[in-house]
Design a protein around this motif. Sequence first.
Motif, PDB file in Angstrom:
ATOM      1  N   GLN A   1       0.912  -1.081  -0.032  1.00  0.00           N
ATOM      2  CA  GLN A   1       0.050   0.049  -0.113  1.00  0.00           C
ATOM      3  C   GLN A   1       0.843   1.239   0.163  1.00  0.00           C
ATOM      4  N   ALA A   2       0.514   2.346  -0.560  1.00  0.00           N
ATOM      5  CA  ALA A   2       0.927   3.710  -0.544  1.00  0.00           C
ATOM      6  C   ALA A   2       0.036   4.693  -0.662  1.00  0.00           C
ATOM      7  N   LEU A   3      -0.234   5.378   0.461  1.00  0.00           N
ATOM      8  CA  LEU A   3      -0.879   6.639   0.440  1.00  0.00           C
ATOM      9  C   LEU A   3      -0.395   7.485  -0.494  1.00  0.00           C
ATOM     10  N   GLN A   4      -1.172   8.200  -1.447  1.00  0.00           N
ATOM     11  CA  GLN A   4      -0.329   9.264  -2.297  1.00  0.00           C
ATOM     12  C   GLN A   4      -1.284  10.448  -2.246  1.00  0.00           C
ATOM     13  N   LYS A   5      -0.446  11.573  -2.068  1.00  0.00           N
ATOM     14  CA  LYS A   5      -1.071  13.013  -2.308  1.00  0.00           C
ATOM     15  C   LYS A   5      -0.874  13.469  -3.652  1.00  0.00           C
ATOM     16  N   LYS A   6      -1.641  14.395  -4.138  1.00  0.00           N
ATOM     17  CA  LYS A   6      -1.566  15.034  -5.490  1.00  0.00           C
ATOM     18  C   LYS A   6      -0.811  16.319  -5.042  1.00  0.00           C
ATOM     19  N   ASN A   7       0.114  16.610  -5.921  1.00  0.00           N
ATOM     20  CA  ASN A   7       1.031  17.843  -5.714  1.00  0.00           C
ATOM     21  C   ASN A   7       0.492  18.868  -6.817  1.00  0.00           C
TER      22      ASN A   7
ATOM     23  N   SER B   1       1.632  20.163  -9.485  1.00  0.00           N
ATOM     24  CA  SER B   1       1.590  19.914 -10.627  1.00  0.00           C
ATOM     25  C   SER B   1       0.720  18.766 -11.221  1.00  0.00           C
ATOM     26  N   GLY B   2      -0.014  18.351 -10.130  1.00  0.00           N
ATOM     27  CA  GLY B   2      -0.803  17.331 -10.668  1.00  0.00           C
ATOM     28  C   GLY B   2      -0.399  15.803 -10.526  1.00  0.00           C
TER      29      GLY B   2
END
Length: 142
Positions: A74-80, A82-83
């Motif tokens: 699992q990896a929780l990801q956040k949109k920066n 730049s998208g």
Amino acid sequence: MFKRSLAVLLAAIMSIVCLVCGTAFSAYVPPDVSPQYSYTQSCSSELTISGSTATCKSNAIGYYNETTKIVIKQALQKKNSSGNWINVKNATWTGTVYNFQGSITNSKSSLSNGTYRLRSVFTVYAGTSYETITKYSKEKTI
């Protein structure tokens, strides 16, 4: 001569019909249809956010007496800005289940405002053979 001309004409008509029907059928893909996997019946990636805490759940179901092990990353990801999707610091986890089905649930608190998703990578084994499937949760915004 007549039989040959008729055969050519019928072949041309069949080709046109197949082309038209094939295009019409391939253009329509029913919703919620999953690709067929060799060792996996289903898998899912779910993200829920309450306040500033994310709960990440990944679930996989293989085939009884065939699937021998499931590794879930699992990896929780956040949109920066730049998208692009970037892994959140200290929000990657791995779990292994020696069974035909399994799930892992993890959480991350003190998240900042933004848009998040959960990336779940499933490696599903049948003996020494395996397949890898990546699923993304729906995006959630704080």
